[in-house]
Design an enzyme around this catalytic site. Structure first.
Site, mmCIF file in Angstrom:
data_model
loop_
_atom_site.group_PDB
_atom_site.id
_atom_site.type_symbol
_atom_site.label_atom_id
_atom_site.label_comp_id
_atom_site.label_asym_id
_atom_site.label_seq_id
_atom_site.Cartn_x
_atom_site.Cartn_y
_atom_site.Cartn_z
ATOM 1 N N SER A 103 0.947 -1.149 -0.034
ATOM 2 C CA SER A 103 -0.116 -0.070 -0.083
ATOM 3 C C SER A 103 0.937 1.242 -0.122
ATOM 4 O O SER A 103 1.790 1.449 0.671
ATOM 5 C CB SER A 103 -0.747 0.071 1.339
ATOM 6 O OG SER A 103 -1.889 0.881 1.257
ATOM 7 N N HIS A 107 2.391 12.244 -0.600
ATOM 8 C CA HIS A 107 1.797 13.617 -0.431
ATOM 9 C C HIS A 107 2.910 14.376 -0.770
ATOM 10 O O HIS A 107 4.204 14.454 -0.145
ATOM 11 C CB HIS A 107 1.324 13.949 0.812
ATOM 12 C CG HIS A 107 0.137 13.096 1.117
ATOM 13 N ND1 HIS A 107 -1.334 13.515 0.486
ATOM 14 C CD2 HIS A 107 -0.268 12.132 2.055
ATOM 15 C CE1 HIS A 107 -2.041 12.463 0.931
ATOM 16 N NE2 HIS A 107 -1.573 11.793 1.865
ATOM 17 N N HIS A 117 -2.025 7.150 -5.027
ATOM 18 C CA HIS A 117 -2.324 6.134 -4.145
ATOM 19 C C HIS A 117 -1.999 4.882 -5.066
ATOM 20 O O HIS A 117 -2.447 4.900 -6.209
ATOM 21 C CB HIS A 117 -3.728 6.292 -3.569
ATOM 22 C CG HIS A 117 -4.328 4.936 -3.010
ATOM 23 N ND1 HIS A 117 -4.959 4.027 -4.168
ATOM 24 C CD2 HIS A 117 -4.118 4.163 -2.170
ATOM 25 C CE1 HIS A 117 -5.575 3.012 -3.462
ATOM 26 N NE2 HIS A 117 -4.729 2.984 -2.175
ATOM 27 N N THR A 120 -1.986 -2.974 -3.993
ATOM 28 C CA THR A 120 -2.239 -4.306 -4.696
ATOM 29 C C THR A 120 -1.986 -5.408 -3.564
ATOM 30 O O THR A 120 -1.132 -5.177 -2.582
ATOM 31 C CB THR A 120 -1.337 -4.596 -5.986
ATOM 32 O OG1 THR A 120 -0.017 -4.608 -5.542
ATOM 33 C CG2 THR A 120 -1.787 -3.756 -7.088
ATOM 34 N N GLY A 263 -4.091 -4.438 12.730
ATOM 35 C CA GLY A 263 -2.988 -3.728 11.920
ATOM 36 C C GLY A 263 -2.318 -2.618 12.923
ATOM 37 O O GLY A 263 -2.960 -1.954 13.628
#
Length: 279
Positions: A103, A107, A117, A120, A263
């Site tokens: 991920s 910015h 962004h 996968t 997470g």
């Protein structure tokens, strides 16, 4: 290839893609006269069952070109808690799961360089599938950048199925939308999920999406990163970042998945911008 081999193969790809992307982003920082580098924070999770539940590595860099960029990889497994299992493809009757993926959210310091962004992933429940995509989020859109970004993704899609790009582009347009603002989050890209046909073919496509991103986004960054900008440009960037934050906190599936599966909080919320405004 056996299921465990598939899981390990997918994990290795996501980790190697992370390495290549981070090296390229650091190279861009060097070109700008910056010595910024990624800092990596490993993390582990405990499954609700009490058993080890995998973990990941958060990669974060704050530099001259990339005001804040996170590139995370994770590989987690265990059991979904409660009703959340019913929302996940193939987990309604059996809440056991495995998930591995990458991920990325960037910015940028210069408002002329678009935020971006890319994600996968490979998930296994009672079903096995791939998902992900990439989308461009410019505060100051340039048609040239938008067209080049979409062309790269279309080329990756067309190499596998001519129906992929129109379908996944529309999916992105529908997904990356902020209903309460009635605006799209950016200029789109592709989004796909539950790709569960031939494993080798779906994995090859997912790899090509990653390669397409690595090919096109650095070109756009290099094109725009030296441009002059005004206070008004910066103000527009910060306002747009507020919209980005709203989407990620209210609607983004990945944020919810990370929080629901225990997470690492800092890794999950690395997508939030370092500065934003609401006026």
């Amino acid at each position: 290839m056996l299921p465990d081999e598939q899981k390990n193969t997918a994990r290795s790809w996501f980790e190697s893609l992370r390495d290549r992307i981070c090296a390229e982003f650091e190279a861009i920082e060097r070109e700008a006269g910056s010595d910024a580098s990624f800092e990596y924070l490993p993390w582990d999770r405990i499954d609700p069952s009490g058993e080890p539940g995998g973990g990941g590595v958060r990669g974060l860099m704050k530099g001259k070109v990339f005001e804040k960029v996170g590139v995370n990889v994770s590989t987690v497994s265990g059991t979904f808690e409660g009703d959340f299992a019913k929302t996940i493809h193939g987990a309604g009757e059996d809440p056991k799961f495995f998930a591995t993926g990458i991920s990325l959210v960037a910015h940028m310091a210069n408002p002329h360089v678009p935020a971006v962004h890319m994600n996968t992933r490979h998930l296994v429940t009672t079903k096995s599938w791939f998902g992900g995509g990439a989308d461009l989020n410019p505060p100051l859109p340039y048609a040239e950048d938008t067209e080049e970004f979409h062309a790269a993704l279309k080329q990756a899609c067309d190499a596998h199925d001519p129906e992929h790009y129109p379908r996944f582009k529309q999916w992105a347009d529908e997904y990356f939308y902020i209903p309460h603002r009635k605006v799209h989050r950016g200029v789109g890209g592709i989004f796909y999920d539950h790709l569960d046909g031939d494993w080798d073919a779906d994995f090859a496509f997912t790899q090509d999406v990653g390669r397409a991103f690595l090919n096109v986004f650095p070109r756009i960054v290099r094109r725009r990163m030296g441009m002059d900008f005004t206070e008004a440009d910066r103000a527009q960037q910060l306002e747009w970042r507020g919209r980005y934050a709203e989407f990620n906190l209210v609607y983004d599936r990945g944020t919810l998945f990370g929080l629901k599966t225990g997470g690492n909080i800092d890794a999950i919320l690395m997508s939030l911008p370092p500065l934003a405004t609401w006026t």
